[in-house]
Design a protein around this motif. Structure first.
Motif, PDB file in Angstrom:
ATOM      1  N   THR A 173      45.448 -28.691   1.985  1.00 61.40           N
ATOM      2  CA  THR A 173      44.051 -29.071   2.139  1.00 61.40           C
ATOM      3  C   THR A 173      43.935 -30.509   2.644  1.00 61.40           C
ATOM      4  O   THR A 173      44.927 -31.207   2.847  1.00 61.40           O
ATOM      5  N   LEU A 189      38.640 -19.927  -2.001  1.00 60.45           N
ATOM      6  CA  LEU A 189      39.328 -20.308  -0.772  1.00 60.45           C
ATOM      7  C   LEU A 189      39.872 -19.080  -0.050  1.00 60.45           C
ATOM      8  O   LEU A 189      39.775 -18.983   1.183  1.00 60.45           O
ATOM      9  N   GLY A 201      41.798 -26.050   5.898  1.00 66.66           N
ATOM     10  CA  GLY A 201      43.104 -26.634   5.705  1.00 66.66           C
ATOM     11  C   GLY A 201      44.126 -26.008   6.633  1.00 66.66           C
ATOM     12  O   GLY A 201      43.789 -25.200   7.500  1.00 66.66           O
ATOM     13  N   TYR A 453      36.572 -28.313  -0.203  1.00 66.80           N
ATOM     14  CA  TYR A 453      37.956 -28.494   0.230  1.00 66.80           C
ATOM     15  C   TYR A 453      38.127 -29.481   1.381  1.00 66.80           C
ATOM     16  O   TYR A 453      39.228 -30.005   1.573  1.00 66.80           O
ATOM     17  N   ASP A 454      37.087 -29.727   2.157  1.00 70.82           N
ATOM     18  CA  ASP A 454      37.191 -30.659   3.289  1.00 70.82           C
ATOM     19  C   ASP A 454      35.872 -31.401   3.464  1.00 70.82           C
ATOM     20  O   ASP A 454      35.170 -31.236   4.465  1.00 70.82           O
TER      21      ASP A 454
END
Length: 469
Positions: A173, A189, A201, A453-454
């Protein structure tokens, strides 16, 4: 050499010798230009650094460098995406082409696939055990790119899309951490990876469910002349209405060329009713025979053949780096006579003899997956129309792109809620609105997972889902 590269050099030189076991390419290095090239010859971008990783630790190191230097990240799996998302300007290009390992547990019917593998790698390893998982139509396509945006292949009738067979993944990630995505660990995810693209990711390892198939399958490919009219296409449409749960198929428009075609047809526009029977080859040969009896054929490439050979049939049409490409596609609610006529009209007027366009069927296992089960979303589309502009001369760019976009826009009235296949995005110029429409009711959930996650949108060279503010 630009200012960014000059500023990075002391950092990346240390990185290349101390923290990284793969290969590093910087602007000006021998091999840099070759390393930044991808399948579509139109793409000409210059990363600040190319990190060709040999293992997961290398990927973690490359992501960590990008984060430390506040640089965006492009991810190269197979490098086959038509928009060239695998390479970026002035960022870090993470190249997984050294990570192509595939291991098969035949008893459990599971394939474990590294992030840089091509579909030919998966097919070879799984067919050694009489197994397969749905992949693409060109064996040189990267597993990662095709899967993460859906994955439409020959086995979709009985076994669905590539994402429907993804059972787990390992992902690095944006914070440089390796996480497991499965039904038991980070299930949000895993859900997002099933169609949400490369937004979340670097997927360094996939696990796919395998199914008994082959080694011999029945491939039907009767070819008819475009000048002879739409009769065979309409008959094919009705045939698939009865057998679409067992047959993965497309009607592909092209130009006859080469010694495989009778001389009188060379240079003429034709269409192929290409089908793979998702089951026993002998049974499929009998079932598909009517498609070979619909009128005067230009030629017929039908026959029983090895599954791996079928997976490589289209490779020669799209050799890496040889052509300039622009592809667009949209899902269709149905396949009316008017839509068939439109597809024939655009096939006849394609500016390049290398160009393809196609009508793809859906149904069967693909249609049985609920909207909310995968990020890919709604499966109620019956068909897809794709326009695959392929040409050689840069001077012909405008004409070929205009042809593909015009056909794509003309088909909008037959479209399925404005949704498109995000693996055929043109060059990505239609932006966020098209991405949002394509994900429909799943879009907001994808935004939430992206934000988790981002949050800084480090992975944005894709059909991007922007994180929430």
């Amino acid at each position: 050499m630009n200012d960014l590269t000059t500023a990075l050099n002391p950092i990346t030189e240390s990185f290349g010798t101390e923290d990284f076991g793969g290969e590093i390419f910087r602007p000006g290095d021998p091999g840099f230009d070759a390393a930044r090239m991808v399948w579509n010859a139109m793409i000409d971008r210059r990363p600040a650094l190319i990190a060709r990783c040999k293992d997961v630790d290398d990927v973690i190191a490359a992501v960590s460098l990008a984060v430390t230097q506040d640089l965006p990240i492009a991810i190269r799996g197979g490098g086959h995406n038509v928009a060239g998302h695998a390479v970026c300007d002035e960022g870090v290009m993470i190249d997984l082409s050294l990570m192509r390992g595939v291991t098969v547990d035949a008893e459990a019917r599971v394939a474990v696939v590294e992030g840089g593998a091509l579909w030919r790698d998966v097919d070879k390893a799984s067919q050694a055990h009489g197994l397969a998982t749905p992949g693409g139509l060109i064996s040189e396509t990267g597993v990662a790119g095709l899967t993460l945006s859906g994955g439409i292949g020959w086995l979709r009738a009985r076994h669905g899309l590539s994402v429907d067979n993804l059972i787990a993944a390992d992902v690095v990630t944006a914070d440089g951490v390796l996480v497991r995505a499965s039904d038991d660990e980070n299930p949000d995810l895993l859900w997002a990876l099933k169609g949400g693209g490369g937004n979340f990711g670097v997927v360094v390892r996939f696990e796919f469910a395998l199914h008994p198939i082959g080694p011999e399958v029945m491939f039907a490919a009767p070819i008819y002349a475009l000048d002879d009219g739409p009769g065979p296409i309409r008959a094919w449409r009705e045939f698939l209405a009865r057998h679409g749960d067992r047959v993965g198929s497309l009607c592909e428009f092209s130009t006859a060329g080469g010694e495989d075609f009778p001389e009188k047809y060379r240079g003429k526009r034709v269409y192929t009713l290409a089908c793979v029977y998702n089951g026993d080859a002998a049974e499929g040969e009998t079932l598909l025979q009517p498609l070979r009896d619909l009128g005067t054929m230009v030629t017929d490439f039908s026959g029983r053949m090895d599954y791996c050979d079928v997976q490589q049939l289209f490779d020669t049409l799209m050799p890496s780096g040889d052509f300039r490409c622009y592809w667009k596609a949209r899902y269709l609610t149905g396949l009316s006579d008017e839509m068939i006529d439109l597809a024939m009209q655009y096939a006849m007027t394609a500016p390049s003899d290398n160009t393809l366009s196609s009508l793809w069927n859906f149904g069967g296992a693909t249609a049985q997956v609920p909207v909310e089960a995968t990020a890919f979303g709604d499966r109620s589309m019956g068909w897809m129309y794709s326009l695959d502009g392929v040409w050689s001369d840069p001077g012909d760019d405008a004409a070929n792109i205009a042809w593909a976009r015009d056909g794509w826009k003309a088909s909008e009235r037959f479209g399925h809620h404005g949704r498109v296949y995000l693996n055929f995005p043109g060059h990505g110029e239609d932006g966020a609105a098209l991405t949002r429409t394509s994900f429909g009711s799943n879009y907001q959930r994808l935004v939430d997972i992206k934000t988790k996650y981002d949050p800084e949108n480090r992975f944005r060279f894709n059909q991007n889902i922007a994180p929430g503010t």
